[in-house]
Design a protein around this motif. Structure first.
Motif, PDB file in Angstrom:
ATOM      1  N   GLU A 195       0.858  -1.188   0.000  1.00  0.00           N
ATOM      2  CA  GLU A 195       0.000   0.000   0.000  1.00  0.00           C
ATOM      3  C   GLU A 195       0.895   1.238   0.000  1.00  0.00           C
ATOM      4  N   LEU A 196       0.756   2.073  -1.042  1.00  0.00           N
ATOM      5  CA  LEU A 196       1.587   3.268  -1.170  1.00  0.00           C
ATOM      6  C   LEU A 196       0.844   4.496  -0.662  1.00  0.00           C
ATOM      7  N   VAL A 197       1.569   5.316   0.086  1.00  0.00           N
ATOM      8  CA  VAL A 197       1.048   6.594   0.570  1.00  0.00           C
ATOM      9  C   VAL A 197       2.030   7.670   0.128  1.00  0.00           C
ATOM     10  N   MET A 198       1.557   8.666  -0.631  1.00  0.00           N
ATOM     11  CA  MET A 198       2.441   9.717  -1.129  1.00  0.00           C
ATOM     12  C   MET A 198       2.258  11.000  -0.330  1.00  0.00           C
ATOM     13  N   GLY A 199       3.347  11.700  -0.149  1.00  0.00           N
ATOM     14  CA  GLY A 199       3.278  12.945   0.608  1.00  0.00           C
ATOM     15  C   GLY A 199       4.615  13.643   0.648  1.00  0.00           C
ATOM     16  N   SER A 200       4.678  14.681   1.462  1.00  0.00           N
ATOM     17  CA  SER A 200       5.917  15.438   1.609  1.00  0.00           C
ATOM     18  C   SER A 200       6.870  14.714   2.554  1.00  0.00           C
ATOM     19  N   ASN A 201       8.112  15.161   2.566  1.00  0.00           N
ATOM     20  CA  ASN A 201       9.101  14.610   3.477  1.00  0.00           C
ATOM     21  C   ASN A 201       8.611  14.632   4.920  1.00  0.00           C
ATOM     22  N   ASN A 202       8.173  15.819   5.362  1.00  0.00           N
ATOM     23  CA  ASN A 202       7.740  15.982   6.755  1.00  0.00           C
ATOM     24  C   ASN A 202       6.511  15.141   7.076  1.00  0.00           C
ATOM     25  N   ASP A 203       5.551  15.139   6.169  1.00  0.00           N
ATOM     26  CA  ASP A 203       4.309  14.393   6.385  1.00  0.00           C
ATOM     27  C   ASP A 203       4.587  12.896   6.528  1.00  0.00           C
TER      28      ASP A 203
END
Length: 306
Positions: A128-136
């Motif tokens: 399961e992939l979750v994309m986001g920013s470095n901090n998130d």
């Protein structure tokens, strides 16, 4: 209180002996010596404070007490095995699903390669992939919402005591301009020459945003940012449309090199991102994460050979 001499391991040895009725065969099944099996059975009797067997020659014959213990020990070991599996599932250890966080830019080439390699190693595993920013992504890893993340560790403060870091590759940063922009066809980009230009940027918390800010601090001026967006693909679409300039990592070159003009930064502004796999040190023996780490090492090895 239960005597400290009574352990799960000794109960397992006891069950093996009761099944085989022979110390040598029980020892072979458990991968132990006959002496260790005999010592464990004797120690179990001491912890129970009653005999379980009588000696008949070189054999141990079970007494009624052993038969009584057999029934309960079987239930105890079975329940404990179920408990261990349930505990590991609750912690995500060895589950059939792995939740991995990733930067948007890594979905072009890095993530597909890792997924294909991982499926060969563990075909039953669902990713399961979750994309986001470095901090998130780092916050979600800390909260236990993700099992592992792929981020720029050169732009993050990762607690080395809590997390293992496995570098995959390093990436240079480039100036990206609309295809219609008039740029020198050779050489490097001095950001001071773009003082009057419009820029688009990623929002705060993204890896490239951090480098973006540092580069313009070196250049000595505040860029005129038209808009900030929450993913690198939207940002480059704005550059393509002529909205403004930006800074992007080199891994995006292959997709946008025909529609966006790219120039390496002058030496004063050059920077590199280190892309790494990050996961909790406490889960270093999780078979799913071991497989992901192994595939990441293979990726890192092939990246260095390019």
């Amino acid at each position: 209180m239960i005597d400290s001499e009574i352990t799960f391991r000794k109960l397992e040895i006891f069950l093996a002996y009761m099944e085989k009725q022979n110390i040598t065969r029980a020892a072979e099944q458990l991968g132990l010596s006959s002496v260790s099996v005999h010592r464990a059975l004797h120690s179990l009797e001491e912890g129970l404070r009653c005999p379980l067997f009588i000696h008949r020659g070189r054999n141990l014959l079970p007494l009624p007490a052993a038969e009584a213990l057999l029934e309960h020990a079987t239930q105890v070991i079975e329940q404990m095995e179920h408990g261990i599996l349930a505990t590991r599932r609750a912690a995500g250890y060895g589950d059939k699903r792995l939740k991995v966080g990733t930067l948007y830019s890594l979905t072009l080439e890095t993530i597909p390669r890792l997924i294909m390699g991982l499926k060969l190693r563990r075909p039953e595993l669902e990713l399961e992939l979750v994309m986001g920013s470095n901090n998130d992504l780092l916050h979600k890893l800390e909260d236990g919402q993700l099992d592992a993340i792929l981020i720029s560790t050169s732009d993050s403060n990762v607690d080395a005591q809590r997390y293992d870091q496995l570098p995959l590759f390093q990436d240079d940063i480039f100036l990206a301009a609309p295809a219609s922009a008039e740029l020198a066809s050779e050489g490097t980009a001095d950001l001071r020459d773009f003082r009057q230009k419009k820029f688009v940027s990623l929002a705060e918390g993204f890896a490239t945003y951090h480098g973006f800010q540092e580069a313009f601090q070196v250049a000595g001026f505040e860029p005129d940012i038209v808009t900030r967006v929450n993913d690198i693909f939207s940002m480059l679409s704005l550059v393509q449309a002529g909205v403004g300039y930006t800074l992007i990592p080199g891994r995006m070159k292959g997709v946008y090199e025909n529609t966006v003009r790219l120039l390496p930064l002058a030496e004063a502004y050059q920077m590199r991102q280190t892309i790494s796999l990050v996961f909790p040190h406490s889960r270093e023996h999780d078979p799913n994460l071991l497989a992901l780490a192994a595939e990441s090492r293979m990726y890192a090895l092939t990246s260095r050979k390019r």
